[in-house]
Design an enzyme around this catalytic site. Structure first.
Site, PDB file in Angstrom:
ATOM      1  N   ARG A 132       0.843  -1.202   0.000  1.00 42.96           N
ATOM      2  CA  ARG A 132       0.000   0.000   0.000  1.00 42.96           C
ATOM      3  C   ARG A 132       0.875   1.248   0.000  1.00 42.96           C
ATOM      4  NH1 ARG A 132      -5.044   2.240   2.130  1.00 42.96           N
ATOM      5  NH2 ARG A 132      -4.981   4.310   1.226  1.00 42.96           N
ATOM      6  N   ARG A 145      -5.294   1.832  -4.811  1.00 42.48           N
ATOM      7  CA  ARG A 145      -4.577   1.164  -3.726  1.00 42.48           C
ATOM      8  C   ARG A 145      -4.606  -0.348  -3.905  1.00 42.48           C
ATOM      9  NH1 ARG A 145      -8.702   4.058  -0.097  1.00 42.48           N
ATOM     10  NH2 ARG A 145      -7.833   5.602  -1.446  1.00 42.48           N
ATOM     11  N   ASP A 166      -6.829  -1.511   1.116  1.00 43.64           N
ATOM     12  CA  ASP A 166      -7.213  -0.507   2.104  1.00 43.64           C
ATOM     13  C   ASP A 166      -8.032  -1.222   3.163  1.00 43.64           C
ATOM     14  OD1 ASP A 166      -7.642   2.040   3.272  1.00 43.64           O
ATOM     15  OD2 ASP A 166      -9.548   2.248   2.223  1.00 43.64           O
ATOM     16  N   ASP A 226     -10.061  -0.429   6.767  1.00 42.54           N
ATOM     17  CA  ASP A 226     -10.575   0.604   7.663  1.00 42.54           C
ATOM     18  C   ASP A 226     -11.432  -0.034   8.747  1.00 42.54           C
ATOM     19  OD1 ASP A 226      -9.640   3.064   6.480  1.00 42.54           O
ATOM     20  OD2 ASP A 226     -11.076   2.739   4.864  1.00 42.54           O
TER      21      ASP A 226
END
Length: 153
Positions: free
Chosen positions: A85, A94, A97, A99
């Site tokens: 990344r 990307r 990712d 989150d």
């Protein structure tokens, strides 16, 4: 610390995105003191913000973890790094990712760590896979927290 349910969003649009996300699930399952409870299906979605990039593959993992939020974030950032990344631009392409969307009923707003994710409730590519793995999830303070800023740097 007792175990907490947390939801982790996964997204990729580079270097075989489906494989990146599937490998991301496996690596989340191997995070210490964390148990993978469910994986959503993979969803293909158009990019948000910077539009001149390939579509994304998005998904959600439901975990139970006894890691504190910052330690969980650190583990996710390490997974992102292993996937190569690079953070060159906001909402840019990307490899992977990750989150933290929800961490129990906690509301956290610290430098580099915002939970729940500030815009999760506004994005179908987050909510659809999230509701698939956690149908009765409650996003604490979601409507009041619609602000800028990523979940992490």
């Amino acid at each position: 610390m007792s175990a907490v349910r947390a939801a982790i969003a996964l997204g990729s649009n580079l270097d075989d995105p489906e494989a990146q996300v599937r490998r991301g699930f496996d690596e989340i399952a191997s995070v210490e003191r964390t148990r993978l409870l469910a994986r959503s299906r993979l969803y293909r979605t158009a990019p948000v913000g910077y539009a001149d990039q390939p579509d994304f593959v998005n998904a959600c993992a439901l975990v139970e973890t006894s890691l504190p939020p910052r330690a969980l974030l650190d583990a996710l950032l390490a997974i992102e790094q292993r996937h190569g990344r690079v953070r060159e631009m906001r909402n840019g392409p990307r490899t992977l990712d990750l989150d933290i969307i929800v961490y129990g009923d906690r509301v956290i707003d610290e430098p580099g760590l915002i939970i729940p994710h500030p815009r999760a409730h506004e994005r179908a590519f987050v909510m659809q896979p999230l509701l698939e793995v956690w149908p009765d999830v409650v996003i604490p303070d979601a409507r009041a927290r619609s602000g800028p800023g990523p979940n992490h740097p």
